[in-house]
Design a protein around this motif. Structure first.
Motif, PDB file in Angstrom:
ATOM      1  N   HIS A 268       0.889  -1.164   0.000  1.00  0.00           N
ATOM      2  CA  HIS A 268       0.000   0.000   0.000  1.00  0.00           C
ATOM      3  C   HIS A 268       0.924   1.211   0.000  1.00  0.00           C
ATOM      4  CE1 HIS A 268      -3.327   2.493   2.183  1.00  0.00           C
ATOM      5  NE2 HIS A 268      -3.172   2.850   0.930  1.00  0.00           N
TER       6      HIS A 268
ATOM      7  N   SER B 110     -12.103   5.635  -1.530  1.00  0.00           N
ATOM      8  CA  SER B 110     -12.009   4.779  -0.348  1.00  0.00           C
ATOM      9  C   SER B 110     -13.417   4.525   0.170  1.00  0.00           C
ATOM     10  CB  SER B 110     -11.164   5.461   0.732  1.00  0.00           C
ATOM     11  OG  SER B 110     -11.108   4.653   1.873  1.00  0.00           O
TER      12      SER B 110
ATOM     13  N   ASN C 187     -12.184   2.244   5.331  1.00  0.00           N
ATOM     14  CA  ASN C 187     -10.798   2.279   5.766  1.00  0.00           C
ATOM     15  C   ASN C 187     -10.810   2.446   7.269  1.00  0.00           C
ATOM     16  OD1 ASN C 187      -8.062   2.498   6.000  1.00  0.00           O
ATOM     17  ND2 ASN C 187      -7.927   4.522   5.047  1.00  0.00           N
TER      18      ASN C 187
END
Length: 159
Positions: free
Chosen positions: A111, A145, A148
């Motif tokens: 990531h 996103s 998260n």
């Protein structure tokens, strides 16, 4: 489940992972303990490694790191593939937030955050692809996103 973790410990963990700045007095009140036993439990959870640490969660976009990518890396399948060099390079790369060794087609999933595509390209071309033993790299950029979180699903743990 760890046998030494009881319902009170799980409640402490639930509260601390939502707000790591919660004072011991407030925490004790919310778990129905006096401050001293509550603090002892927190210290025990820290010493046992259940609580690994405390951190501020930062917004990468507001810090100018608006590009996120997931990068899969496959190493050459030789016995002398310099895995330790790859591990060291990933550990020292500030752009890499996390790296996981995987089963399946690829060996690692990274990531990565960067300021923009140019910054990401420099990381990829000048650092990652110059490592010995890299057979294949594929990048996927985050468009949005959806979820998260850092919170563990403690309600799922048998109590």
């Amino acid at each position: 489940m760890n046998e030494s973790i009881d319902r009170t410990d799980l409640r402490i963990l639930e509260l601390l992972q939502r707000d790591g700045r919660l004072s011991n007095a407030d925490l004790a009140q919310q778990v129905a303990l006096s401050p001293s036993p509550c603090l002892r439990r927190v210290r025990q959870l820290e010493q046992s490694g259940v609580i690994r640490g405390y951190a501020a969660l930062l917004d990468s976009r507001r810090l100018g790191l608006g590009l996120q990518a997931f990068v899969t890396v496959t190493l050459e399948k030789r016995r002398d593939t310099p895995m330790h060099a790859f591990h060291a390079a990933v550990q020292s790369a500030p752009e890499v937030l996390s790296c996981f060794a995987l089963t399946g087609e690829m060996d690692y999933l990274l990531h990565v955050v960067a300021e923009d595509l140019e910054h990401f390209s420099r990381f990829l071309m000048d650092r990652l692809l110059k490592l010995d033993g890299i057979a294949n790299v594929k990048s996927s950029f985050v468009l949005q996103s959806i979820k998260n979180t850092t919170e563990m699903p403690l309600a799922q743990i048998a109590r």
